[in-house]
Enzyme design. Structure first.
Site, PDB file in Angstrom:
ATOM      1  NE  ARG A 149     -40.021  25.933 -35.001  1.00  0.00           N
ATOM      2  CZ  ARG A 149     -40.413  25.144 -34.016  1.00  0.00           C
ATOM      3  NH1 ARG A 149     -39.979  23.879 -33.976  1.00  0.00           N
ATOM      4  NH2 ARG A 149     -41.204  25.589 -33.076  1.00  0.00           N
TER       5      ARG A 149
ATOM      6  CD  GLU B  46     -13.000  54.293 -33.042  1.00  0.00           C
ATOM      7  OE1 GLU B  46     -12.150  54.035 -32.190  1.00  0.00           O
ATOM      8  OE2 GLU B  46     -14.152  54.655 -32.750  1.00  0.00           O
TER       9      GLU B  46
ATOM     10  CD  GLN C 202     -47.197  38.711 -47.437  1.00  0.00           C
ATOM     11  OE1 GLN C 202     -48.038  39.283 -46.749  1.00  0.00           O
ATOM     12  NE2 GLN C 202     -47.296  38.607 -48.756  1.00  0.00           N
TER      13      GLN C 202
END
Length: 402
Positions: free
Chosen positions: A283, A257, A294
């Site tokens: 955007r 797992e 930045q």
């Protein structure tokens, strides 16, 4: 990952009796990602009412038995190849809860049967579990024994040809839909590591009852519930491994797992990172794309750094599994790195999107699905304890030396 046609056909799983080259595995991973994207429906549990149909499709694709030997209906893949398949599955399947259920089925249930089951047990259970005909759950956690798995209250008493199980389990993945359960119980009170035993139990066994599915913050596509055992008589031949060998069975399931299951999150993170890069490039604010700022670009670089670092640690752990190493450190570090990276990447993806990030969508979905990853398969605090112990650190001795 490649993009499949709008109606991607089911592709064939790898031929399980073949030697798989890296190119074979890469091609299969592309087909798994495309299959999951186009055949398994929407995100965040949207198709839970259609769970068994999707489960059967996933079985035919070869995902549910990827690491199970070919003679029992599996793909015969090693841990590294299986991790790559699980990453591809997590990338294509937007319902991370469903992908989580598939991975828990394989690594917490089938792999213990592969490693500890008798030849008859393997023939009896594995083929139908690999094909998707049946679903498995692993019942170990209890209300009073989560991290402390060696002190279970559930008891198994030998009575003639049966073991009689009594107790309760909680947080059992797949319990509401399971046909078969791997159940951990104490056969010797106060026996510690050698006091636990594992049993493979059919879900319709008298005395076994499953509670109502939980509502939870994430992983909505994974049905999870309590399991109640009231004088549940299990044939002695359903004992998985030797009596008193349950801790070893549990440890094996956790190694698988903490390595291969968490590859599901790598795929989900890659998908969200890719869409975040696209969003930042499209955007615009103040006349330029926000990706030129930045503060945004460095955040995305850090997202990439965490994902790639987590992937390297996970594949290191998978190499150890393939080599048969009894290594506590690598699986624990892989689990830590992937789960922490998934939560932070989800937070960052939300932040880059601004107000859109807190609306229904893949960024907030990843964040919700990632939160449980720091808890299941052993909490992250427990993983740090495991690593410290494996490194030979002893706080009491250190305190005396100080």
């Amino acid at each position: 990952m490649t993009t499949a046609p709008a109606e991607a056909p089911e592709s064939e799983p790898l031929q399980s009796d073949a030697v798989h080259s890296d190119a074979d595995v890469a091609e299969y991973c592309r087909s798994v990602s495309a299959f999951a994207e186009h055949r398994l429906g929407g995100e965040d549990g949207a198709g839970q009412q259609d769970f068994r149909r999707r489960w059967a499709l996933t079985g035919r694709q070869g995902v549910l038995g990827a690491s199970v030997p070919a003679q029992y209906g599996g793909g015969g893949l090693g841990a590294r190849a299986t991790a790559a398949v699980m990453e591809a599955f997590g990338h294509g399947c937007r319902d991370t809860g469903f992908a989580f259920s598939c991975a828990a089925h394989l690594f917490a249930c089938l792999m213990p049967i592969v490693h500890f089951g008798s030849a008859e047990q393997k023939r009896r259970w594995l083929p139908a579990l690999c094909s998707g005909e049946r679903i498995a759950a692993h019942a170990v956690t209890e209300p009073g024994a989560g991290s402390d798995a060696l002190h279970l209250a559930t008891r198994a008493e030998r009575r003639g040809g049966h073991y009689v199980l009594s107790g309760s389990k909680c947080f059992t993945t797949n319990a509401p839909v399971a046909d078969v359960l791997v159940i951990q119980a104490a056969t010797r009170t106060g026996g510690g590591f050698f006091g636990l035993s594992s049993f493979v139990v059919d879900a319709d066994t008298p005395g076994l009852k499953v509670g109502r599915p939980y509502g939870k913050v994430g992983l909505h596509g994974s049905p999870i519930a309590d399991v109640y055992l009231d004088e549940c008589a299990v044939p002695a031949e359903n004992l998985l491994g030797p009596e008193g060998g349950g801790a070893g069975v549990f440890s094996l399931s956790m190694r698988w797992e903490r390595t291969c299951l968490f590859a599901i999150y790598l795929g989900a993170m890659q998908r969200v990172l890719d869409s975040t890069v696209r969003y930042a490039g499209q955007r615009e604010q103040f006349g330029v794309s926000i990706g030129t700022f930045q503060a945004v670009s460095h955040r995305i670089v850090d997202m990439t750094l965490r994902l790639r670092g987590a992937r390297l640690l996970l594949h290191e752990a998978a190499r150890g599994l393939d080599a048969g190493e009894e290594d506590e450190i690598a699986p624990a570090l892989a689990k830590l790195a992937v789960s922490e990276a998934a939560v932070q990447l989800g937070l960052d993806a939300v932040q880059v999107r601004g107000a859109l990030g807190v609306l229904d969508g893949e960024a907030e979905t990843l964040l919700r699905d990632a939160l449980p990853a720091r808890i299941f398969s052993g909490t992250n605090e427990i993983q740090r304890n495991n690593v410290a112990r494996a490194l030979g650190l002893n706080t009491r001795q250190a305190a005396r030396r100080g």
